[in-house]
Motif scaffolding. Structure first.
Motif, PDB file in Angstrom:
ATOM      1  N   GLY A  91       0.845  -1.180   0.000  1.00  0.00           N
ATOM      2  CA  GLY A  91       0.000   0.000   0.000  1.00  0.00           C
ATOM      3  C   GLY A  91       0.883   1.233   0.000  1.00  0.00           C
ATOM      4  N   PRO A  92       0.319   2.406   0.233  1.00  0.00           N
ATOM      5  CA  PRO A  92       1.130   3.626   0.233  1.00  0.00           C
ATOM      6  C   PRO A  92       2.293   3.584   1.214  1.00  0.00           C
ATOM      7  CG  PRO A  92      -1.192   4.174   0.212  1.00  0.00           C
ATOM      8  CD  PRO A  92      -1.108   2.696   0.440  1.00  0.00           C
ATOM      9  N   ALA A  93       2.061   3.043   2.426  1.00  0.00           N
ATOM     10  CA  ALA A  93       3.127   3.017   3.437  1.00  0.00           C
ATOM     11  C   ALA A  93       4.294   2.149   2.988  1.00  0.00           C
ATOM     12  CB  ALA A  93       2.570   2.529   4.775  1.00  0.00           C
ATOM     13  N   GLY A  94       4.008   0.920   2.576  1.00  0.00           N
ATOM     14  CA  GLY A  94       5.079   0.013   2.183  1.00  0.00           C
ATOM     15  C   GLY A  94       5.831   0.483   0.961  1.00  0.00           C
ATOM     16  N   LEU A  95       5.105   0.981  -0.031  1.00  0.00           N
ATOM     17  CA  LEU A  95       5.761   1.431  -1.259  1.00  0.00           C
ATOM     18  C   LEU A  95       6.605   2.676  -1.033  1.00  0.00           C
ATOM     19  CD1 LEU A  95       2.758   0.915  -3.690  1.00  0.00           C
ATOM     20  CD2 LEU A  95       4.887  -0.387  -3.704  1.00  0.00           C
ATOM     21  N   LEU A  96       6.081   3.617  -0.237  1.00  0.00           N
ATOM     22  CA  LEU A  96       6.857   4.833   0.024  1.00  0.00           C
ATOM     23  C   LEU A  96       8.086   4.522   0.861  1.00  0.00           C
ATOM     24  CD1 LEU A  96       7.224   7.862  -0.204  1.00  0.00           C
ATOM     25  CD2 LEU A  96       5.735   8.125   1.796  1.00  0.00           C
TER      26      LEU A  96
ATOM     27  N   ALA B 293      -0.029   7.289   7.743  1.00  0.00           N
ATOM     28  CA  ALA B 293       0.851   6.230   7.238  1.00  0.00           C
ATOM     29  C   ALA B 293       2.126   6.823   6.645  1.00  0.00           C
ATOM     30  CB  ALA B 293       0.110   5.404   6.180  1.00  0.00           C
ATOM     31  N   VAL B 294       1.990   7.900   5.900  1.00  0.00           N
ATOM     32  CA  VAL B 294       3.164   8.562   5.328  1.00  0.00           C
ATOM     33  C   VAL B 294       4.078   9.079   6.438  1.00  0.00           C
ATOM     34  CG1 VAL B 294       3.935  10.571   3.993  1.00  0.00           C
ATOM     35  CG2 VAL B 294       2.058   9.139   3.142  1.00  0.00           C
ATOM     36  N   ALA B 295       3.504   9.706   7.456  1.00  0.00           N
ATOM     37  CA  ALA B 295       4.313  10.213   8.566  1.00  0.00           C
ATOM     38  C   ALA B 295       5.062   9.086   9.262  1.00  0.00           C
ATOM     39  CB  ALA B 295       3.426  10.964   9.558  1.00  0.00           C
ATOM     40  N   ASP B 296       4.395   7.945   9.468  1.00  0.00           N
ATOM     41  CA  ASP B 296       5.054   6.796  10.098  1.00  0.00           C
ATOM     42  C   ASP B 296       6.300   6.390   9.331  1.00  0.00           C
ATOM     43  OD1 ASP B 296       3.047   6.650  12.022  1.00  0.00           O
ATOM     44  OD2 ASP B 296       2.040   4.920  11.116  1.00  0.00           O
ATOM     45  N   VAL B 297       6.166   6.232   8.012  1.00  0.00           N
ATOM     46  CA  VAL B 297       7.303   5.695   7.253  1.00  0.00           C
ATOM     47  C   VAL B 297       8.415   6.728   7.097  1.00  0.00           C
ATOM     48  CG1 VAL B 297       5.866   4.002   6.073  1.00  0.00           C
ATOM     49  CG2 VAL B 297       6.315   6.191   4.969  1.00  0.00           C
TER      50      VAL B 297
END
Length: 428
Positions: free
Chosen positions: A19-24, A335-339
């Motif tokens: 998803g966005p988190a894993g890919l980013l 999710a973006v902030a986490d990664v």
């Protein structure tokens, strides 16, 4: 376009979920010279068609640009400088730049963001394996090493953890079966129903949850939005949201009782109800542009957080660790902030051997998570009609909406939260 034909057996960071988190995260690690592998249980078509959020905070936009995945977003996304609040048939606009230090948001569907990241990954990124269903995670209890990561081929590094997964044939005649991937660290970006969070012993997990007594009926319509910015509406009949995906596609939502069957809402009823809830005396003739409804679904509302977000060599990000109701447009952005926080920590570990940021990962993220949870909860409680509410509680909602409309301080607080808090808020 590069596709992996032979599944790797060793990497520094194993990422579960595309998803966005894993890919980013994979993109940020690749740019920092840290090897990783992304395992995704679904096929590419499914991943690129999942309908999810569409509001990007200013920081999310900046991160995508810096990662080289913002080109199409900048061409096709819709920058927004505010939102409109409608309540008691009144209308008030929240101007983001003047209230939030120049920040704004971008309307760009998560499906499009995922397509952009997948394309970058397959061209020049680390391996991305679709249809790789993780069946087990082993070795998480291994003690932390102090020698520093040296990558997949180095002699130094922590005792590895192992991901076991099933996958289809990657080479002609190879058949399908079980494979293993050994890693120094594993990152679970596989969502609320994924396997990663279940690898944390139940006795060490703390969960906090709030379920709401209503859901959203969401539609995607081939109709040009009759508005320039998102409209959030409180009405005696329930909440409504007018959003968009493009200049020709509208995304709209209605508050409905839990357990609602979309089939009970024919298209004409949906459009009539949206017009009623979004009505304003400021423009009595205002109506939505109608068009064919191409998707219709019911979304339950939940606030949920699991602590901690780390167990040994396993780290969680995005929906694997927290869920917010969509009212505040925070889920994808959290999710973006986490990664981003996690990538900084893994890069520090890789470059210097220090675990300072890695050890603080859960605490750092959870400070921002709880602020976003509070904002999402507040927006949800403020704008929805709770079946158990008395007339007194409804008047409190209207009073607070009126305060936002007439108090710069209250409006600024909403704008600052909506456009996005700093990724790593200061320690208390």
């Amino acid at each position: 376009m590069r596709h992996t034909t032979k599944a790797p057996t060793r990497t520094t960071i194993g990422i579960i979920g595309a998803g966005p988190a894993g890919l980013l995260l994979a993109r940020l690690l690749h740019d920092a010279g840290i090897d990783c592998v992304v395992l995704e249980s679904r096929d590419r078509a499914y991943v690129e068609q999942r309908q999810r959020a569409g509001i990007l905070e200013q920081t999310t936009v900046d991160v995508l640009r810096a990662a080289g995945a913002g080109g199409r977003m900048d061409r096709e996304g819709l920058p927004h400088d505010g939102i409109e609040l409608r309540y008691d048939r009144r209308s008030h606009r929240i101007d983001f730049p003047s209230l939030a230090g120049g920040r704004r948001v971008m309307v760009y569907a998560q499906t499009e963001m995922v397509k952009d990241l997948v394309a970058r990954q397959l061209i020049d990124g680390p391996p991305l394996l679709f249809e790789a269903e993780v069946t087990g995670i082993e070795g998480l209890r291994a003690a932390e090493d102090t020698t520093g990561m040296k990558g997949a081929t180095g002699t130094k590094g922590p005792a590895p953890t192992t991901i076991r997964y099933r996958h289809p044939a990657r080479e002609p005649g190879a058949g399908s079966g079980t494979a293993t991937l050994t890693c120094d660290h594993i990152v679970g970006c596989d969502g609320f129903h994924g396997v990663a969070r279940d690898a944390i012993p139940a006795g060490l997990r703390r969960t906090y949850e709030r379920t709401y007594p209503y859901s959203w009926l969401g539609i995607l319509a081939q109709a040009p939005p009759a508005y320039d910015e998102l409209i959030y509406a409180h009405s005696s009949r329930g909440f409504a949201l007018a959003s968009m995906r493009s200049p020709t596609v509208s995304r709209l939502y209605l508050q409905v009782p839990n357990g609602t069957d979309p089939a009970d809402w024919p298209d004409a009823r949906i459009w009539d109800e949206l017009d009623t809830r979004l009505a304003t005396d400021a423009d009595p003739a205002w109506k939505l542009e109608r068009g064919p409804i191409v998707a219709k679904s019911v979304l339950p509302m939940r606030s949920w957080v699991m602590e901690p977000m780390r167990y040994g060599r396993l780290l969680l990000a995005g929906d694997a660790a927290h869920i917010v109701p969509p009212t505040g447009a925070k889920g994808l952005n959290l999710a973006v902030a986490d990664v981003v926080v996690l990538a900084r920590a893994l890069v520090q570990r890789h470059v210097t051997g220090s675990t300072e940021l890695l050890d603080a990962y859960s605490e750092t993220c959870l400070r921002r998570v709880w602020r976003a949870e509070h904002f999402s909860y507040t927006m949800t409680e403020l704008l929805h009609t709770d079946p158990a509410h008395s007339a007194f509680e409804t008047r409190l909602q209207l009073s607070q909406l009126d305060r936002i409309a007439h108090s710069r301080h209250a409006a600024a607080e909403l704008a600052e939260n909506y456009t996005g808090l700093p990724i790593a808020p200061p320690s208390p």
